[in-house]
Design a protein around this motif. Structure first.
Motif, PDB file in Angstrom:
ATOM      1  N   HIS A 107       0.756  -1.095  -0.009  1.00 53.15           N
ATOM      2  CA  HIS A 107       0.067  -0.008  -0.053  1.00 53.15           C
ATOM      3  C   HIS A 107       0.895   1.447   0.151  1.00 53.15           C
ATOM      4  O   HIS A 107       1.457   1.638   1.065  1.00 53.15           O
ATOM      5  CB  HIS A 107      -1.020  -0.170   1.173  1.00 53.15           C
ATOM      6  CG  HIS A 107      -1.841   1.000   1.394  1.00 53.15           C
ATOM      7  ND1 HIS A 107      -2.989   1.041   2.109  1.00 53.15           N
ATOM      8  CD2 HIS A 107      -2.023   2.234   0.642  1.00 53.15           C
ATOM      9  CE1 HIS A 107      -3.547   1.968   1.949  1.00 53.15           C
ATOM     10  NE2 HIS A 107      -3.151   2.898   1.035  1.00 53.15           N
ATOM     11  N   HIS A 120       1.950   5.022  -2.027  1.00 51.46           N
ATOM     12  CA  HIS A 120       1.794   6.153  -2.754  1.00 51.46           C
ATOM     13  C   HIS A 120       2.719   7.022  -3.306  1.00 51.46           C
ATOM     14  O   HIS A 120       3.813   6.968  -2.628  1.00 51.46           O
ATOM     15  CB  HIS A 120       0.692   7.175  -2.017  1.00 51.46           C
ATOM     16  CG  HIS A 120      -0.483   6.823  -1.266  1.00 51.46           C
ATOM     17  ND1 HIS A 120      -1.720   6.623  -2.224  1.00 51.46           N
ATOM     18  CD2 HIS A 120      -1.082   6.001  -0.362  1.00 51.46           C
ATOM     19  CE1 HIS A 120      -2.876   6.057  -1.469  1.00 51.46           C
ATOM     20  NE2 HIS A 120      -2.253   5.877  -0.258  1.00 51.46           N
ATOM     21  N   ASP A 127       0.498   1.991   4.239  1.00 53.11           N
ATOM     22  CA  ASP A 127       0.220   3.058   3.713  1.00 53.11           C
ATOM     23  C   ASP A 127       1.216   4.547   3.478  1.00 53.11           C
ATOM     24  O   ASP A 127       1.141   5.486   3.903  1.00 53.11           O
ATOM     25  CB  ASP A 127      -1.104   3.787   4.479  1.00 53.11           C
ATOM     26  CG  ASP A 127      -2.342   4.646   3.727  1.00 53.11           C
ATOM     27  OD1 ASP A 127      -1.777   4.776   2.580  1.00 53.11           O
ATOM     28  OD2 ASP A 127      -3.106   5.091   4.225  1.00 53.11           O
ATOM     29  N   HIS A 163       3.213   7.280   2.424  1.00 55.36           N
ATOM     30  CA  HIS A 163       3.002   8.449   1.641  1.00 55.36           C
ATOM     31  C   HIS A 163       4.375   9.250   1.260  1.00 55.36           C
ATOM     32  O   HIS A 163       4.117  10.292   0.745  1.00 55.36           O
ATOM     33  CB  HIS A 163       1.940   9.510   2.349  1.00 55.36           C
ATOM     34  CG  HIS A 163       0.785   8.887   2.178  1.00 55.36           C
ATOM     35  ND1 HIS A 163      -0.288   9.572   1.395  1.00 55.36           N
ATOM     36  CD2 HIS A 163      -0.122   7.998   2.812  1.00 55.36           C
ATOM     37  CE1 HIS A 163      -1.434   8.874   1.329  1.00 55.36           C
ATOM     38  NE2 HIS A 163      -1.506   8.130   2.392  1.00 55.36           N
ATOM     39  N   GLU A 168      -5.445   2.542  -5.409  1.00 57.81           N
ATOM     40  CA  GLU A 168      -6.049   2.826  -4.237  1.00 57.81           C
ATOM     41  C   GLU A 168      -7.427   3.476  -4.862  1.00 57.81           C
ATOM     42  O   GLU A 168      -7.204   4.788  -4.961  1.00 57.81           O
ATOM     43  CB  GLU A 168      -5.638   3.270  -2.875  1.00 57.81           C
ATOM     44  CG  GLU A 168      -6.616   3.776  -1.661  1.00 57.81           C
ATOM     45  CD  GLU A 168      -5.869   4.151  -0.680  1.00 57.81           C
ATOM     46  OE1 GLU A 168      -4.616   4.755  -0.643  1.00 57.81           O
ATOM     47  OE2 GLU A 168      -6.496   4.019   0.639  1.00 57.81           O
ATOM     48  N   HIS A 207      -3.836   7.067  -5.575  1.00 57.77           N
ATOM     49  CA  HIS A 207      -5.103   7.220  -5.207  1.00 57.77           C
ATOM     50  C   HIS A 207      -6.221   7.468  -6.353  1.00 57.77           C
ATOM     51  O   HIS A 207      -5.661   8.605  -7.109  1.00 57.77           O
ATOM     52  CB  HIS A 207      -5.480   8.498  -4.375  1.00 57.77           C
ATOM     53  CG  HIS A 207      -5.319   8.238  -2.966  1.00 57.77           C
ATOM     54  ND1 HIS A 207      -6.384   7.569  -2.316  1.00 57.77           N
ATOM     55  CD2 HIS A 207      -4.859   8.826  -1.867  1.00 57.77           C
ATOM     56  CE1 HIS A 207      -6.106   7.275  -1.219  1.00 57.77           C
ATOM     57  NE2 HIS A 207      -5.417   8.271  -0.884  1.00 57.77           N
TER      58      HIS A 207
HETATM   59 ZN    ZN Z   1      -3.492   5.014   1.122  1.00 56.08          ZN
END
Ligand code: ZN
Ligand code: ZN
Length: 381
Positions: free
Chosen positions: A8, A10, A205, A207, A67, A42
């Motif tokens: 996961h 980005h 997640d 980022h 995502e 995203h």
């Molecule tokens: Zn995410």
């Protein structure tokens, strides 16, 4: 072989919500001893090809995903205060069919479901789920949203629906970010997983690249939301944990749940999608039944065109030129391309719609005219 894979993640293609530059991201993954990596921006897949090539270059196995935003109702319903709060969901391509389905979903998110964000819905998710692995996503995922509302029954119902569609390729996502809501969600997800026999998986997640980059990411979020860093009420991440953590940091956090780490590797093993570069992929043009091949039909159209322009008996010079042009088009593999362009131009003309060359054709056309006069004729076929 690494014992953990980030699934996961980005990149800068999560526009104004991702501070990971692809090259640095892949290099950091390698530096931390991991051998595979996913991209899950995203709602978009803008970075997929660049990511794939960079991973291959640096010897990392690429996993292509997204995502996505899932509309609360139908993707066609766009009412304020109801439909502008889509849920998050991670989709990863297991194989080429999965990749194709994912691109379909993401495109439909824009062409049909766009409302503040590109949104898909459960209807198309069910239709295009083949070849995809599904993870329940962050706190904005639909299972977590129900957990945070305190509605465990609804949370289970949602999880059951996804399990019904994705079967053993559906996973509940646990994250080690330490946020109060996340700690609660993790506990409840473990309960749901055990009760419904749904496997759990650890993600972070990611980022941004390193812990200290959290500030830069906050600045990006401010630009996205039109706020200043000094604004009290701005949207913000309350922790600085969304960086590319090492396998050790991930394993440490989940030391009582080794399977959530092992499952990242199992998922990475299931994902085997390869891009094929250097091959022209054109839609199939359906030729009339009496023609055996596309080339045969193309030649017939050229013959008709020549007769229209030069009469029933064109000179040898014209026929030689035609033969030469056809041979070049065939050799370059452009027969279908010409048939497709001919088809829509022909149709447009039959409907009295004006047609003209695209600018790049015009510039090539002009250049060709200066260099070689004969090109002009080939474009008139
Ligand atoms: Zn995410
Ligand atoms: Zn999310």
């Amino acid at each position: 072989m690494s014992n953990f894979v980030h699934l996961h993640v980005h990149t800068e293609y999560s526009l104004l919500d991702g501070a990971n530059r692809i090259k640095d991201l892949v290099a950091r993954t390698k530096e931390l001893g991991m051998d595979s990596l996913a991209i899950t921006d995203h709602g978009v897949m803008f970075g997929a090809v660049e990511f794939y090539k960079e991973c291959k270059k640096q010897g990392i196995k690429p996993i292509i995903g997204c995502e996505v935003y899932v509309a609360p109702r139908s993707r066609f319903q766009k009412e304020s205060n109801i439909d502008n709060h889509p849920s998050h969901l991670i989709l990863l391509a297991k194989n080429n069919e999965g990749y194709k389905n994912l691109t379909n979903l993401v495109s439909m998110g824009f062409t049909e479901g766009f409302y503040y964000k590109p949104r898909i819905d459960l209807e198309i998710l069910e239709k295009y789920h083949e070849g995809l692995i599904c993870l329940s996503a962050c706190l904005a995922g639909s299972v977590n949203k129900e957990i945070l509302k305190g509605d465990m029954e609804k949370a289970k119902e949602v999880a059951k629906w996804y399990k019904g569609v994705f079967g053993e390729d559906y996973y509940l996502e646990l994250q080690p970010n330490g946020m109060r809501e996340q700690v609660l969600a993790n506990q409840k997800l473990i309960e749901i997983g055990r009760e419904l026999n749904i496997p759990l998986v650890a993600t972070n997640d990611c980022h941004y690249l390193k812990k200290e980059d959290a500030y830069n990411h906050e600045v990006l979020l401010c630009i996205q939301t039109g706020k200043k860093m000094s604004d009290e009420d701005r949207m913000r991440m309350t922790v600085d944990e969304f960086y590319v953590k090492s396998p050790e940091e991930m394993s440490d956090y989940f030391k009582n749940l080794p399977e959530v780490i092992e499952n990242t590797v199992k998922i990475a093993d299931k994902c085997n999608m390869d891009f094929e570069f250097g091959v022209t992929k054109l839609p199939n043009y359906d030729v009339p039944n009496e023609f055996k091949t596309h080339a045969e039909y193309f030649r017939k159209l050229c013959d008709d065109g020549i007769k229209n322009r030069y009469g029933e008996n064109p000179s040898k010079e014209v026929l030689d030129r035609l033969e030469y042009e056809i041979s070049v088009i065939e050799k370059m593999g452009y027969v279908d391309y010409y048939l497709i362009v001919w088809d829509y131009i022909n149709w447009a003309k039959s409907q009295n719609i004006s047609v003209g060359p695209r600018s790049w054709i015009r510039s090539r056309f002009n250049r060709s005219l200066c260099n070689r006069n004969y090109r002009y004729r080939s474009y008139k076929i």
